[in-house]
Design an enzyme around this catalytic site. Structure first.
Site, PDB file in Angstrom:
ATOM      1  N   CYS A  87      -0.516  -0.365  13.529  1.00  0.00           N
ATOM      2  CA  CYS A  87      -0.236  -0.235  14.964  1.00  0.00           C
ATOM      3  C   CYS A  87      -0.716  -1.479  15.709  1.00  0.00           C
ATOM      4  O   CYS A  87      -0.160  -2.548  15.546  1.00  0.00           O
ATOM      5  CB  CYS A  87      -0.868   1.051  15.507  1.00  0.00           C
ATOM      6  SG  CYS A  87      -0.244   1.519  17.134  1.00  0.00           S
ATOM      7  N   HIS A 195       0.706   5.478  11.799  1.00  0.00           N
ATOM      8  CA  HIS A 195      -0.716   5.592  11.460  1.00  0.00           C
ATOM      9  C   HIS A 195      -0.908   6.445  10.207  1.00  0.00           C
ATOM     10  O   HIS A 195      -1.047   7.668  10.329  1.00  0.00           O
ATOM     11  CB  HIS A 195      -1.471   6.272  12.610  1.00  0.00           C
ATOM     12  CG  HIS A 195      -1.688   5.409  13.810  1.00  0.00           C
ATOM     13  ND1 HIS A 195      -2.807   4.625  13.960  1.00  0.00           N
ATOM     14  CD2 HIS A 195      -0.935   5.213  14.908  1.00  0.00           C
ATOM     15  CE1 HIS A 195      -2.732   3.981  15.120  1.00  0.00           C
ATOM     16  NE2 HIS A 195      -1.605   4.317  15.714  1.00  0.00           N
ATOM     17  N   GLU A 197      -3.534   6.883   8.495  1.00  0.00           N
ATOM     18  CA  GLU A 197      -4.840   7.565   8.510  1.00  0.00           C
ATOM     19  C   GLU A 197      -4.789   8.867   9.307  1.00  0.00           C
ATOM     20  O   GLU A 197      -5.647   9.724   9.149  1.00  0.00           O
ATOM     21  CB  GLU A 197      -5.926   6.628   9.057  1.00  0.00           C
ATOM     22  CG  GLU A 197      -5.971   6.458  10.566  1.00  0.00           C
ATOM     23  CD  GLU A 197      -4.925   5.492  11.116  1.00  0.00           C
ATOM     24  OE1 GLU A 197      -4.024   5.086  10.351  1.00  0.00           O
ATOM     25  OE2 GLU A 197      -5.002   5.146  12.313  1.00  0.00           O
TER      26      GLU A 197
END
Lengths: 229, 130
Positions: A87, A195, A197
């Site tokens: 990002c 993302h 994660e």
């Protein structure tokens, strides 16, 4: 010894602990590295996490590019070490010229915060070596400037070398050629807007991002082996 | 010598300008049906001390290339004005017309490239409140 992943923290970064948590869950060692440091302390891989580095002033990533740690990140990348920008981290890597092109405002002029589907287009990279081409992953996006753009020559180069790593299956932001992530010529530097994660635990609604961070740990371990050999 | 510089940054031709497009769609709602080619960019002002105008301009170009603009997606335009005379202040509300200005474009990165710029007349004016 488990792979050491350095996670760069700028003023305004806000995803560093999420990345660190997943890295630790997967058996790696996560180390936060302050942007004003000049030394990566010998980590095997580097993640530039999401957030708003330096407030995104001027342009996203424009000021972060000149943070002292970025010289060490560039040297690590030049030596073939894995570097992943997620990002805002992707935006920083383009501003730092470690990846080509730029991220501009979303075509719809809206900040997008939603889970999207991306397709893995290349597995010979530091972030996808444990996945398969054609895998579709549900991963959240969370950005205003995620609309990838580059000139025609760069796009031709990305195509010729199969450096488009991820494509959106339903383009949310106007990105050229549905591009969600790319890599450098050495395939060790990868940037993506989604993302992984945040898609790493069932509680978060998806675990599709795990394979990507596992890939990073594989790349980091390989780098560590190469360094100790 | 001391110069005031105004840098105008716009999208390169061919790069989507979603803000400009939205403003262009909004203006007809106010009755302005005669508006086209709206571009939204940004303006940066600074004061630079340099040996002469040529070196000031060279430094401005370097600042634009390395930080102020992203050449992948943005064009820039530099307007340089000498602040000659003792106590000359940048950005005065009045007295601007008495000073000379030069305008220069980044390499191959001109806004409004459709027509020959030099053939058109342009004026630089300040708003009432700067």
């Amino acid at each position: 010894m488990s792979a050491r992943v350095g996670i760069v923290v700028f003023p305004g970064s806000n995803c560093e602990h999420d990345v660190a948590w997943v890295v630790e869950q997967l058996g790696g060692n996560a180390e936060l590295v302050w942007h004003a440091d000049r030394d990566l302390r010998g980590v095997d891989a580097v993640v530039i996490p999401g957030g708003f580095a330096h407030g995104d002033y001027l342009r996203t990533g424009a000021i972060a590019r000149f943070s002292p740690i970025m010289d060490a990140v560039a040297a690590h990348a030049a030596a073939g070490g894995p570097v992943v920008g997620i990002c805002n981290g992707f935006q920083v890597l383009t501003e730092a010229h470690l990846l080509p092109g730029a991220l501009q405002k979303n075509a719809g002029l809206k900040f997008l915060c939603e889970t999207v589907e991306i397709r893995v287009e290349s597995t010979s990279t530091a972030l996808t070596n444990a996945s398969r081409v054609g895998d579709t992953l549900n991963v959240p996006i969370n950005h205003f400037e995620g609309n990838y753009v580059c000139d025609a020559d760069t796009l031709a180069e990305l195509h010729a070398d199969e450096r488009v790593v991820f494509r959106y299956t339903d383009n949310p932001n106007g990105s050229l050629d549905d591009i969600a992530g790319i890599c450098n010529a050495g395939r060790n530097v990868v940037g993506l807007m989604p993302h992984p994660e945040r898609a790493s635990d069932r509680l978060l609604g998806s675990t599709d991002g795990v394979v990507l961070l596992e890939s990073l740990l594989v790349a980091a371990s390989n780098g560590a082996l190469a360094a100790s050999a | 010598m001391r110069f005031e510089a105004r840098v105008e940054i716009t999208h390169l031709p061919g790069i989507l300008d979603p803000q400009g497009a939205n403003v262009e769609r909004a203006l007809p709602a106010l009755g302005f049906e005669n508006v086209s080619q709206v571009k939204v960019g940004k303006s940066i002002r600074l004061v630079v001390d340099s040996a002469d105008e040529a070196s000031a301009r060279a430094e401005l170009h370097e600042m634009c290339r390395r930080l102020l603009a992203n050449p992948v997606i943005e064009a820039y335009r530099i307007e340089l004005t000498a602040l000659d005379g003792d106590g000359a202040e940048p950005w005065p509300e009045a007295g601007r017309a008495e000073r000379s200005s030069t305008v220069e474009h980044g390499d191959g990165a001109e806004p409004w490239p459709e027509a020959g710029r030099a053939e058109r007349s342009s004026t630089v004016e300040d708003g009432a409140a700067v």
